[in-house]
Design an enzyme around this catalytic site. Sequence first.
Site, PDB file in Angstrom:
ATOM      1  N   GLY A  36       0.796  -1.223   0.000  1.00  0.00           N
ATOM      2  CA  GLY A  36       0.000   0.000   0.000  1.00  0.00           C
ATOM      3  C   GLY A  36       0.830   1.275   0.000  1.00  0.00           C
ATOM      4  O   GLY A  36       1.820   1.412  -0.724  1.00  0.00           O
ATOM      5  N   ILE A  37       0.398   2.209   0.833  1.00  0.00           N
ATOM      6  CA  ILE A  37       1.030   3.537   0.884  1.00  0.00           C
ATOM      7  C   ILE A  37       2.479   3.432   1.360  1.00  0.00           C
ATOM      8  O   ILE A  37       3.362   4.152   0.878  1.00  0.00           O
ATOM      9  CB  ILE A  37       0.209   4.450   1.819  1.00  0.00           C
ATOM     10  CG1 ILE A  37      -1.173   4.730   1.191  1.00  0.00           C
ATOM     11  CG2 ILE A  37       0.940   5.755   2.090  1.00  0.00           C
ATOM     12  CD1 ILE A  37      -2.184   5.383   2.134  1.00  0.00           C
TER      13      ILE A  37
ATOM     14  N   ASP B 178       8.011  -3.829   8.764  1.00  0.00           N
ATOM     15  CA  ASP B 178       6.644  -4.357   8.780  1.00  0.00           C
ATOM     16  C   ASP B 178       6.612  -5.586   9.669  1.00  0.00           C
ATOM     17  O   ASP B 178       7.659  -6.048  10.137  1.00  0.00           O
ATOM     18  CB  ASP B 178       6.139  -4.687   7.356  1.00  0.00           C
ATOM     19  CG  ASP B 178       4.626  -4.476   7.220  1.00  0.00           C
ATOM     20  OD1 ASP B 178       3.879  -5.125   7.972  1.00  0.00           O
ATOM     21  OD2 ASP B 178       4.198  -3.670   6.381  1.00  0.00           O
TER      22      ASP B 178
ATOM     23  N   ASP C 191       7.166  -5.842  14.798  1.00  0.00           N
ATOM     24  CA  ASP C 191       5.844  -5.347  15.191  1.00  0.00           C
ATOM     25  C   ASP C 191       6.087  -4.040  15.936  1.00  0.00           C
ATOM     26  O   ASP C 191       6.757  -4.035  16.979  1.00  0.00           O
ATOM     27  CB  ASP C 191       5.166  -6.399  16.094  1.00  0.00           C
ATOM     28  CG  ASP C 191       3.760  -5.963  16.493  1.00  0.00           C
ATOM     29  OD1 ASP C 191       3.495  -4.741  16.528  1.00  0.00           O
ATOM     30  OD2 ASP C 191       2.934  -6.845  16.763  1.00  0.00           O
TER      31      ASP C 191
ATOM     32  N   ASN D  74       3.908   5.113   9.119  1.00  0.00           N
ATOM     33  CA  ASN D  74       2.827   4.792   8.182  1.00  0.00           C
ATOM     34  C   ASN D  74       1.962   3.621   8.632  1.00  0.00           C
ATOM     35  O   ASN D  74       0.775   3.570   8.317  1.00  0.00           O
ATOM     36  CB  ASN D  74       3.447   4.488   6.806  1.00  0.00           C
ATOM     37  CG  ASN D  74       2.463   3.793   5.884  1.00  0.00           C
ATOM     38  OD1 ASN D  74       1.572   4.418   5.328  1.00  0.00           O
ATOM     39  ND2 ASN D  74       2.594   2.466   5.745  1.00  0.00           N
TER      40      ASN D  74
ATOM     41  N   GLY E  97      -0.587   1.203  10.033  1.00  0.00           N
ATOM     42  CA  GLY E  97      -1.867   1.502  10.668  1.00  0.00           C
ATOM     43  C   GLY E  97      -2.846   0.382  10.372  1.00  0.00           C
ATOM     44  O   GLY E  97      -2.687  -0.360   9.403  1.00  0.00           O
TER      45      GLY E  97
ATOM     46  N   TYR F 122     -10.536   4.171  15.288  1.00  0.00           N
ATOM     47  CA  TYR F 122      -9.632   4.641  14.224  1.00  0.00           C
ATOM     48  C   TYR F 122      -9.630   6.171  14.142  1.00  0.00           C
ATOM     49  O   TYR F 122      -8.572   6.807  14.077  1.00  0.00           O
ATOM     50  CB  TYR F 122     -10.105   4.029  12.898  1.00  0.00           C
ATOM     51  CG  TYR F 122      -9.215   4.295  11.705  1.00  0.00           C
ATOM     52  CD1 TYR F 122      -8.001   3.630  11.548  1.00  0.00           C
ATOM     53  CD2 TYR F 122      -9.605   5.198  10.719  1.00  0.00           C
ATOM     54  CE1 TYR F 122      -7.202   3.863  10.431  1.00  0.00           C
ATOM     55  CE2 TYR F 122      -8.820   5.435   9.605  1.00  0.00           C
ATOM     56  CZ  TYR F 122      -7.625   4.763   9.465  1.00  0.00           C
ATOM     57  OH  TYR F 122      -6.836   4.996   8.362  1.00  0.00           O
TER      58      TYR F 122
HETATM   59  P1  NAD Z   1      -2.333  -1.337   4.297  1.00  0.00           P
HETATM   60  O1  NAD Z   1      -3.211  -2.154   5.175  1.00  0.00           O
HETATM   61  O2  NAD Z   1      -2.302  -1.608   2.849  1.00  0.00           O
HETATM   62  O3  NAD Z   1      -0.834  -1.335   4.849  1.00  0.00           O
HETATM   63  C1  NAD Z   1      -0.541  -1.115   6.219  1.00  0.00           C
HETATM   64  C2  NAD Z   1       0.758  -1.825   6.555  1.00  0.00           C
HETATM   65  O4  NAD Z   1       1.014  -1.645   7.952  1.00  0.00           O
HETATM   66  C3  NAD Z   1       0.663  -3.334   6.301  1.00  0.00           C
HETATM   67  O5  NAD Z   1       1.746  -3.750   5.507  1.00  0.00           O
HETATM   68  C4  NAD Z   1       0.689  -3.929   7.684  1.00  0.00           C
HETATM   69  O6  NAD Z   1       1.295  -5.197   7.727  1.00  0.00           O
HETATM   70  C5  NAD Z   1       1.497  -2.877   8.443  1.00  0.00           C
HETATM   71  N1  NAD Z   1       1.283  -3.001   9.883  1.00  0.00           N
HETATM   72  C6  NAD Z   1       0.107  -3.159  10.519  1.00  0.00           C
HETATM   73  N2  NAD Z   1       0.313  -3.317  11.829  1.00  0.00           N
HETATM   74  C7  NAD Z   1       1.645  -3.260  12.028  1.00  0.00           C
HETATM   75  C8  NAD Z   1       2.476  -3.378  13.176  1.00  0.00           C
HETATM   76  N3  NAD Z   1       1.977  -3.609  14.400  1.00  0.00           N
HETATM   77  N4  NAD Z   1       3.816  -3.290  13.019  1.00  0.00           N
HETATM   78  C9  NAD Z   1       4.351  -3.075  11.794  1.00  0.00           C
HETATM   79  N5  NAD Z   1       3.600  -2.971  10.669  1.00  0.00           N
HETATM   80  C10 NAD Z   1       2.263  -3.053  10.797  1.00  0.00           C
HETATM   81  O7  NAD Z   1      -2.743   0.174   4.588  1.00  0.00           O
HETATM   82  P2  NAD Z   1      -2.617   1.459   3.665  1.00  0.00           P
HETATM   83  O8  NAD Z   1      -3.914   1.682   3.031  1.00  0.00           O
HETATM   84  O9  NAD Z   1      -1.377   1.420   2.857  1.00  0.00           O
HETATM   85  O10 NAD Z   1      -2.496   2.570   4.808  1.00  0.00           O
HETATM   86  C11 NAD Z   1      -1.249   3.085   5.271  1.00  0.00           C
HETATM   87  C12 NAD Z   1      -1.522   4.161   6.314  1.00  0.00           C
HETATM   88  O11 NAD Z   1      -2.372   5.168   5.737  1.00  0.00           O
HETATM   89  C13 NAD Z   1      -2.273   3.640   7.537  1.00  0.00           C
HETATM   90  O12 NAD Z   1      -1.802   4.316   8.680  1.00  0.00           O
HETATM   91  C14 NAD Z   1      -3.702   4.037   7.263  1.00  0.00           C
HETATM   92  O13 NAD Z   1      -4.442   4.178   8.448  1.00  0.00           O
HETATM   93  C15 NAD Z   1      -3.527   5.334   6.530  1.00  0.00           C
HETATM   94  N6  NAD Z   1      -4.672   5.668   5.663  1.00  0.00           N
HETATM   95  C16 NAD Z   1      -4.987   4.914   4.574  1.00  0.00           C
HETATM   96  C17 NAD Z   1      -6.079   5.278   3.793  1.00  0.00           C
HETATM   97  C18 NAD Z   1      -6.483   4.517   2.552  1.00  0.00           C
HETATM   98  O14 NAD Z   1      -7.473   4.922   1.913  1.00  0.00           O
HETATM   99  N7  NAD Z   1      -5.824   3.474   2.160  1.00  0.00           N
HETATM  100  C19 NAD Z   1      -6.839   6.381   4.122  1.00  0.00           C
HETATM  101  C20 NAD Z   1      -6.493   7.115   5.243  1.00  0.00           C
HETATM  102  C21 NAD Z   1      -5.395   6.760   5.990  1.00  0.00           C
END
Ligand code: NAD
Length: 448
Positions: A218-219, A238, A261, A289, A291, A354
């Site tokens: 993802g992001i 990660d 973690d 990042n 979440g 959240y």
């Molecule tokens: P995603 O679920 O695709 O990726 C999140 C990554 O965080 C995953 O690879 C996961 O394994 C990792 N992660 C989770 N818990 C963890 C931990 N305890 N230790 C280490 N790594 C951990 O999410 P995304 O959509 O890429 O979102 C990235 C960030 O952007 C997040 O903080 C999310 O809340 C925020 N966000 C995303 C969106 C969206 O539309 N996708 C919108 C608003 C905010």
Amino acid sequence: MTDTLLQLANHPFSAPLVRALGLPQPKVLRRSQGAFLPKELAGRATLLLAAPGGLAEAACRAALADLGAQAATTGPLHALVIDLTGLASVDDLNYLHGTARAAIGQMAAGARVLLLASADAPGVEAAAGARAVEGFTRALAKEVGRRGATANLLYLPAEVASSAANLTGALAFFCSDRSAYVSGQALRLQPGRGLASPVQPGGAFAGKTAVVTGAAGGIGAATARRLAADGAHVLCVDVPQAQAALSSLAAELNGQALALDITAADAGAQLVAATTTAATSGIDILIHNAGITRDRTLQRMSDAEWHSVMNVNLRAVINIDRALDAAGALNANAREVCLASISGIAGNAGQTNYSASKAALIGYVQARSVALQARGITVNAVAPGFIETAMTGRMPMMIREAGRRLNALSQGGQPGDVAEAIAFLARGDASGVSGQTLRVCGQSLLGA
Ligand code: NAD
């Protein structure tokens, strides 16, 4: 996830049907990829307008020339910068309906409008005028979004308005395709530390060490790639379950993988150890990042759902920062960015955990930025709207479709759009942006 409507609306055979059905007609956005260019605005027909008394005109002209913008007097315009820092009375706002309106009418599809207003307007009328520019910007952004164009606003104190060095990074971002999914936003620039243009041989982040948590997909993965494209050495972090994806990304970027973690008690210590090696000495760019979501209405939410979101999204960030600060692991002039969310601004039913955690990060960066200011370290948040990732892919179909369309650009953003905003905040010459939250949401109607 594939956005079928976006494809249909931009295909010559199906576009008339989409129109006839009265469906939204999102435009394919113009996006930039890869490292920053020394002449980021090369070839972009750019018009700079200044209302009488504009304080930023000379500095903007110099910065735009430095960025290679092609000075234009008529359309089609790819970028339009309107200096309104000289507004002294509300009557001066008529400039927006006169000269500015004529120029806005000459914008090309996918163009950028950047308005500049005074952050320290003297007197009540000037202050009202400066705030009027924000309302104007947000309304204009909603109008031009239909054409894949954006409008944003910078508030400038007089000291910043007269300094090209303080404006270059922001102009490079807001006037280029890198800000494709940022619209209707207002950012305040403070006097920076006068750091020179960051675009150097090897990239803007050459010689810098970056840490990106949640980098396996993802992001996070897009951000790790974006920072590496500009020369950063990236420590990709990660959970151990994501080790395979993490290792392959780190290998691709010639970086490091750390299966960790972030809620572990020794997470901060592990990050310090991993960034204090023969090859790296401290952290220059820190991207919090990682979440998670555990959605449920408050009355049905379990303890585990509440605590896991709070622990990953918030507690881990604070604990890691404490450990890094105690070890002096953040280098001078470092850049820290936390991933908030528009859910933390607007609130979202079923996301009390959240939304609280993400709103907390907005307050956190405000307070933390003050504490780290003396060392030239900036701390900001980026608040994505609907971004096409695994997280939004898990949403029920109808909610996902609504999330995609409820913004001025009628589409979801890409992980790379968020990565570009993070890269902008990580630039050396973004030293004047701190304690703020930049939304990357296509001007989402939520929390607007
Ligand atoms: P995603 O679920 O695709 O990726 C999140 C990554 O965080 C995953 O690879 C996961 O394994 C990792 N992660 C989770 N818990 C963890 C931990 N305890 N230790 C280490 N790594 C951990 O999410 P995304 O959509 O890429 O979102 C990235 C960030 O952007 C997040 O903080 C999310 O809340 C925020 N966000 C995303 C969106 C969206 O539309 N996708 C919108 C608003 C905010």
